[in-house]
Structures are given as structure tokens and as C-alpha cells.
Write a protein that holds these residues in place. Structure first.
Motif, PDB file in Angstrom:
ATOM      1  N   UNK A   1       3.971   5.891  -5.018  1.00  0.00           N
ATOM      2  CA  UNK A   1       4.317   5.940  -6.521  1.00  0.00           C
ATOM      3  C   UNK A   1       5.518   5.597  -6.539  1.00  0.00           C
ATOM      4  N   UNK A   2       6.577   5.198  -5.696  1.00  0.00           N
ATOM      5  CA  UNK A   2       7.828   4.921  -5.956  1.00  0.00           C
ATOM      6  C   UNK A   2       7.935   3.588  -4.857  1.00  0.00           C
ATOM      7  N   UNK A   3       9.018   3.033  -5.160  1.00  0.00           N
ATOM      8  CA  UNK A   3       9.603   1.888  -4.216  1.00  0.00           C
ATOM      9  C   UNK A   3      10.696   2.315  -3.384  1.00  0.00           C
ATOM     10  N   UNK A   4      10.108   2.751  -2.037  1.00  0.00           N
ATOM     11  CA  UNK A   4      11.348   3.146  -1.208  1.00  0.00           C
ATOM     12  C   UNK A   4      11.758   2.031  -0.156  1.00  0.00           C
ATOM     13  N   UNK A   5      12.958   2.135   0.302  1.00  0.00           N
ATOM     14  CA  UNK A   5      13.437   1.223   1.388  1.00  0.00           C
ATOM     15  C   UNK A   5      12.464   0.907   2.398  1.00  0.00           C
ATOM     16  N   UNK A   6      11.997   1.967   2.809  1.00  0.00           N
ATOM     17  CA  UNK A   6      10.983   1.567   3.966  1.00  0.00           C
ATOM     18  C   UNK A   6       9.739   0.509   3.584  1.00  0.00           C
ATOM     19  N   UNK A   7       9.284   0.878   2.569  1.00  0.00           N
ATOM     20  CA  UNK A   7       8.031  -0.024   1.968  1.00  0.00           C
ATOM     21  C   UNK A   7       8.610  -1.341   1.911  1.00  0.00           C
ATOM     22  N   UNK A   8       9.821  -1.514   1.192  1.00  0.00           N
ATOM     23  CA  UNK A   8      10.388  -2.768   0.816  1.00  0.00           C
ATOM     24  C   UNK A   8      10.839  -3.446   2.256  1.00  0.00           C
ATOM     25  N   UNK A   9      11.242  -2.974   3.164  1.00  0.00           N
ATOM     26  CA  UNK A   9      11.814  -3.410   4.335  1.00  0.00           C
ATOM     27  C   UNK A   9      10.709  -4.013   5.280  1.00  0.00           C
TER      28      UNK A   9
ATOM     29  N   UNK B   1       0.760  -1.161   0.015  1.00  0.00           N
ATOM     30  CA  UNK B   1      -0.082  -0.163  -0.040  1.00  0.00           C
ATOM     31  C   UNK B   1       0.808   1.110  -0.065  1.00  0.00           C
ATOM     32  N   UNK B   2       2.001   1.265   0.724  1.00  0.00           N
ATOM     33  CA  UNK B   2       3.029   2.407   0.857  1.00  0.00           C
ATOM     34  C   UNK B   2       3.624   2.721  -0.660  1.00  0.00           C
ATOM     35  N   UNK B   3       3.887   1.572  -1.210  1.00  0.00           N
ATOM     36  CA  UNK B   3       4.278   1.881  -2.742  1.00  0.00           C
ATOM     37  C   UNK B   3       3.207   2.310  -3.803  1.00  0.00           C
ATOM     38  N   UNK B   4       2.081   1.896  -3.367  1.00  0.00           N
ATOM     39  CA  UNK B   4       0.996   2.397  -4.390  1.00  0.00           C
ATOM     40  C   UNK B   4       0.587   3.676  -4.159  1.00  0.00           C
ATOM     41  N   UNK B   5       0.554   4.192  -2.710  1.00  0.00           N
ATOM     42  CA  UNK B   5       0.163   5.569  -2.545  1.00  0.00           C
ATOM     43  C   UNK B   5       1.426   6.409  -2.687  1.00  0.00           C
TER      44      UNK B   5
END
Length: 189
Positions: free
Chosen positions: A69-77, A63-67
């Protein structure tokens, strides 16, 4: 001090006593803790908590990636942490009791040989350093595993337990007699 308990001499009036002599082993303790976990509400919650939390973390990361619009380190973690929890969830029911048994191993080894007398008045456990009596009301339920009888307290987590390994029953043919005493005085899970 003579720690040899003679069942005929100490049995409750009108009842038969069963004597056990054993050294508690880490695998027996782990088996008892695994059985306790499977039969208590706290243990069942632990089983579903890991996959549910893992799923929520994966969804939160996605959901963080979708909202954003980028693939961040926090969302991936967060998503990876959720996937790890999900992957570990089948191991939790086996790993947790093993870790607990490992942590109690020093205490159990220090206690040494246990001599236990079970009759209709309760359970008396004698070791080199201590003697304890467990009344039926203190641990009003029990369960049977392939290798032991496990008495449990009635609190929500069933924290207190007494492990009675079948291999310690004297004579070994008294397994049915011990089961009968437990059935008369405790509720079987």
C-alpha cells in the motif's frame, strides 16, 4: 622452422587442401561469437532471459507496492532494475560477443599470424608458438558469416570454435573449395 604449408604437398590422399594465412582481428572474432550465439541454445536463452527477468522484476516491484500500500524504496529499486534489464535486452546479442572478443584480443594478438591448412583429414593451425590439429569430430558443425567460416564444437554451449576468415584464403578464389570441404565433413548450421 618453415611454417609455409604447401596445399599440394600436404593434402589428404585424393582430396584437395585449402590454405589460409591471416592475423585474426577483434571484429572477426566478435562476428564469429555473434553467429555462434545466434545458432546455439545457450545464445538463444541469453536473448530471452533479459526481457523475461526484467518483466518479472517490474511485476514484483509493482506487486510489492500493491500489497504494501506504499511506494517503498525497495519496490521502486526492483522495478527500476527490471526496467533497466528490459531496456538493455536488445543490446545483449551485440554487446556480449563484443566483450568476449575484447577479452580474447590479447591472446589472439600474441598468437600472431595463423597459417591454416584444411583438407579432408581436418584442420591444422600453425602460429609462431603452436601447432594444433582439429579433427572433424571435435567440431562437427559449422556456420558461415559474411566474413568467415566458423567451426563449432557440439557441446550445448558450443564453447570451442575455430574461425576461418575468408580474407585469409589463398588464393581468394578457393572460398568455394573450402566450403565444399566443410560441407563434406561437417554439418552446416
Amino acid at each position: 622452422m618453415d611454417t609455409n604449408m604447401h596445399a599440394e604437398q600436404v593434402a589428404a590422399p585424393g582430396g584437395r587442401a585449402v590454405e589460409l594465412v591471416y592475423l585474426t582481428t577483434r571484429p572477426e572474432l566478435a562476428e564469429a561469437l555473434r553467429a555462434r550465439s545466434a545458432s546455439t541454445a545457450a545464445g538463444r536463452r541469453l536473448r530471452w532471459m533479459y526481457p523475461v527477468l526484467g518483466t518479472l522484476l517490474v511485476l514484483f516491484g509493482a506487486l510489492t507496492v500493491v500489497l504494501d500500500g506504499t511506494v517503498g524504496a525497495r519496490a521502486v529499486g526492483v522495478a527500476v532494475a527490471g526496467a533497466v534489464l528490459w531496456a538493455l535486452s536488445p543490446l545483449v546479442p551485440r554487446l556480449t560477443p563484443w566483450l568476449l572478443a575484447r577479452s580474447f584480443a590479447g591472446y589472439v594478438e600474441k598468437a600472431g599470424e595463423a597459417r591454416v591448412l584444411v583438407d579432408d583429414s581436418g584442420v591444422r593451425v600453425t602460429t609462431a608458438d603452436s601447432e594444433a590439429r582439429v579433427g572433424w569430430s571435435a567440431q562437427p558443425t559449422y556456420l558461415e558469416t559474411p566474413g568467415s567460416f566458423v567451426m563449432l564444437s557440439d557441446d550445448k554451449s558450443a564453447v570451442a570454435l575455430t574461425v576461418l576468415p575468408k580474407r585469409g584464403i589463398l588464393p581468394p578464389a578457393d572460398t568455394d573449395a573450402l566450403r565444399a570441404i566443410l560441407d563434406r565433413n561437417l554439418r552446416r548450421l
